[in-house]
Design a protein around this motif. Structure first.
Motif, short mmCIF file in Angstrom:
data_model
loop_
_atom_site.label_atom_id
_atom_site.label_comp_id
_atom_site.label_asym_id
_atom_site.label_seq_id
_atom_site.Cartn_x
_atom_site.Cartn_y
_atom_site.Cartn_z
N SER A 190 14.67 -9.86 -2.50
CA SER A 190 15.28 -8.59 -2.92
C SER A 190 15.53 -7.59 -1.80
O SER A 190 16.34 -6.68 -1.98
N LEU A 191 14.83 -7.71 -0.67
CA LEU A 191 14.93 -6.66 0.35
C LEU A 191 16.01 -6.96 1.38
O LEU A 191 16.10 -8.09 1.88
N ASP B 169 15.54 -1.43 3.44
CA ASP B 169 15.21 -1.04 2.05
C ASP B 169 13.75 -0.56 2.02
O ASP B 169 12.87 -1.15 2.65
N GLU B 170 13.53 0.49 1.25
CA GLU B 170 12.20 1.09 1.25
C GLU B 170 11.36 0.61 0.06
O GLU B 170 11.87 0.42 -1.04
N VAL B 171 10.08 0.46 0.35
CA VAL B 171 9.12 0.08 -0.69
C VAL B 171 8.00 1.10 -0.69
O VAL B 171 7.34 1.30 0.35
N GLY C 105 11.95 -5.03 5.22
CA GLY C 105 11.92 -3.76 4.50
C GLY C 105 11.10 -2.72 5.26
O GLY C 105 10.50 -2.99 6.30
N LYS D 31 13.79 0.59 -2.96
CA LYS D 31 14.08 -0.63 -3.75
C LYS D 31 12.96 -0.87 -4.76
O LYS D 31 13.22 -1.26 -5.89
N TRP D 32 11.72 -0.68 -4.28
CA TRP D 32 10.56 -0.99 -5.12
C TRP D 32 9.54 0.13 -5.03
O TRP D 32 9.42 0.79 -4.00
N PHE E 287 9.78 -10.07 -2.48
CA PHE E 287 10.35 -9.21 -1.45
C PHE E 287 11.45 -9.94 -0.68
O PHE E 287 12.50 -9.39 -0.39
N VAL F 186 6.17 -6.43 3.22
CA VAL F 186 7.45 -5.70 3.24
C VAL F 186 8.07 -5.83 4.63
O VAL F 186 9.26 -6.17 4.77
#
Ligand code: PLP
Length: 402
Positions: A113-114, A118-120, A139, A168-169, A110, A134
């Motif tokens: 990448s976040l 950004d939403e997970v 995130g 994002k994930w 995380f 997150v």
């Protein structure tokens, strides 16, 4: 002296509910109380002897220094071979990363990448750590309730409704902590079909319990059933659960090389590498004799059968039969609104688990900690005697409610 002000990322998150529950049980035991502990998220077996021997031998050979960020060649080979054996998929060394447990690998993924906002997508009930990991990395967790009526699993419809441009994930945990449910190949394919329309979305599959599986045939892994997603799936695993190695702190993940490179860059600044001795032990676990895994799964299976039968025999509680991991997620909705012998009204599953602890000294974890109540999680990674005694005590407590 001015008071310490933690960083905002710390105030955004909670401490892990399962770590807190374990700490509370330890405190009560230290006060001299006998607690029937069903909170434990780790095997009750000792690490197998041949794994310990591999660690002793590594120490004797002087393998006590930093390794490369990506691990010793022996561990890398063992991970690549294990993935090939279990899923038939070929990965290269540039597509795997290692860390201090699956937990740390997920956190670093995380972090790598976040960006802010950004939403997970986190299907609930979820492993307690996902939303906080997150949040700690800027995130936004998007919790999608997946109730008992859908088998506690993310449906293609619910996924489609939750996906946005900011996603994002998505996280898929199979077998699941806390429910023990497993996604079938068809269910994974249906999720992959939805993702075909969202090429910017990555999937983190948490497969830490993949070896603890009671179903027919082999457990399905997302990339195996939907190889077209290989360049956007991070498959996380580790040695903690299958080999009773929770304290050795070794996890790994396989995924697309650019994501792995970003994770490894961070790892190089975080810890350089996991313990060289744990790496030697982990290589022996993955590459060595697997009979411990087969035998422990049979033991978990008989405990599961005993626990599920005894829980469902309690009037007012119910639970399904989990296909993997070592947890059962028990519906306690009928207890809500009832009154304890002390006159306290049970308002939610948190009250219910406190009541079990106070009244019959049984420790379990409330479903609300996993994002979906009113339930409680039991772990059956404990002896049949403790399982029998605890569930009989839970029965007594439930029957005492009016
Ligand atoms: N993922 C899930 C779903 C878990 O339940 C756990 C441990 O409880 C982990 C990851 C972390 O495993 P590790 O010990 O490898 O950090």
């Amino acid at each position: 002296m001015s008071e310490f002000e933690p960083a905002s990322r710390v105030s955004r998150i909670k401490s892990s509910a399962s770590v807190a529950a374990a700490a509370r049980v330890r405190e009560l035991k230290a006060e001299g109380r006998r607690i029937l502990d069903l909170t434990v998220g780790e095997p009750d077996f000792d690490t197998p002897e041949h794994i310990k021997v591999a660690a002793f031998e590594a120490i004797s050979r002087g393998e006590t220094k930093y390794t490369s960020v990506t691990g010793t060649p022996a561990l890398q080979n063992a991970i690549l071979k294990t993935i090939k054996l279990r899923t038939g998929l070929h990965y290269t060394p540039a597509e795997i990363t290692i860390g201090g447990g699956a937990k740390q690998v997920i956190f670093t993924a995380f972090m790598a990448s976040l960006n802010v906002g950004d939403e997970v997508i986190v299907p609930a009930p979820y492993w307690v750590s996902y939303p906080d990991m997150v949040l700690a990395n800027e995130g936004t967790p998007v919790v999608v309730p997946c109730g008992e009526e859908v088998g506690f699993k993310l449906t293609p419809g619910a996924l489609a409704a939750a996906l946005t441009d900011r996603t994002k994930w998505i996280i898929l945990n199979t077998p699941s902590n806390p429910t023990g449910v497993v996604y079938s190949p068809a269910e994974l394919r249906a999720i992959a079909d939805v993702l075909a329309g969202f090429p910017h979305v990555y999937v983190l599959t948490d497969e830490i319990y993949d070896q603890i599986y009671f179903g027919e045939g082999k457990l399905a892994s997302l990339v195996e059933v939907a190889p077209q997603l290989k360049d956007r799936v991070l498959a996380v695993n580790g040695v903690s659960k299958a080999y009773a190695m929770t304290g050795w702190r070794l996890g790994y993940a396989a995924g697309p090389a650019p994501l792995i490179a970003a994770i490894n860059k961070l790892q190089s600044q975080i810890s350089s590498c996991p313990s060289s001795i744990s790496q030697a032990a982990g290589a022996a676990a993955l590459a060595g004799d697997q009979s411990f895994v087969r035998e422990s799964v049979e033991t978990y299976r008989s405990r599961r059968d005993a626990a599920v039968a005894a829980l469902n025999a309690i009037e007012g509680l119910s639970c399904g039969t989990p296909d993997g991991a070592f947890y059962a997620y028990v519906n306690c909705s009928e207890a809500i609104g009832k009154t304890t012998p002390n006159g306290t009204v049970i308002r939610d599953d948190q009250d219910f688990v406190l009541y079990l602890l106070d009244h019959v000294s049984v420790a379990v974890i409330q479903g609300s900690a996993y994002g979906l109540g009113p339930y409680f999680r039991i772990s059956y990674a404990t002896s049949l005697d403790i399982i029998d005694e605890s569930i009989a005590a839970i029965d007594k407590a439930v029957q005492a409610l009016i």
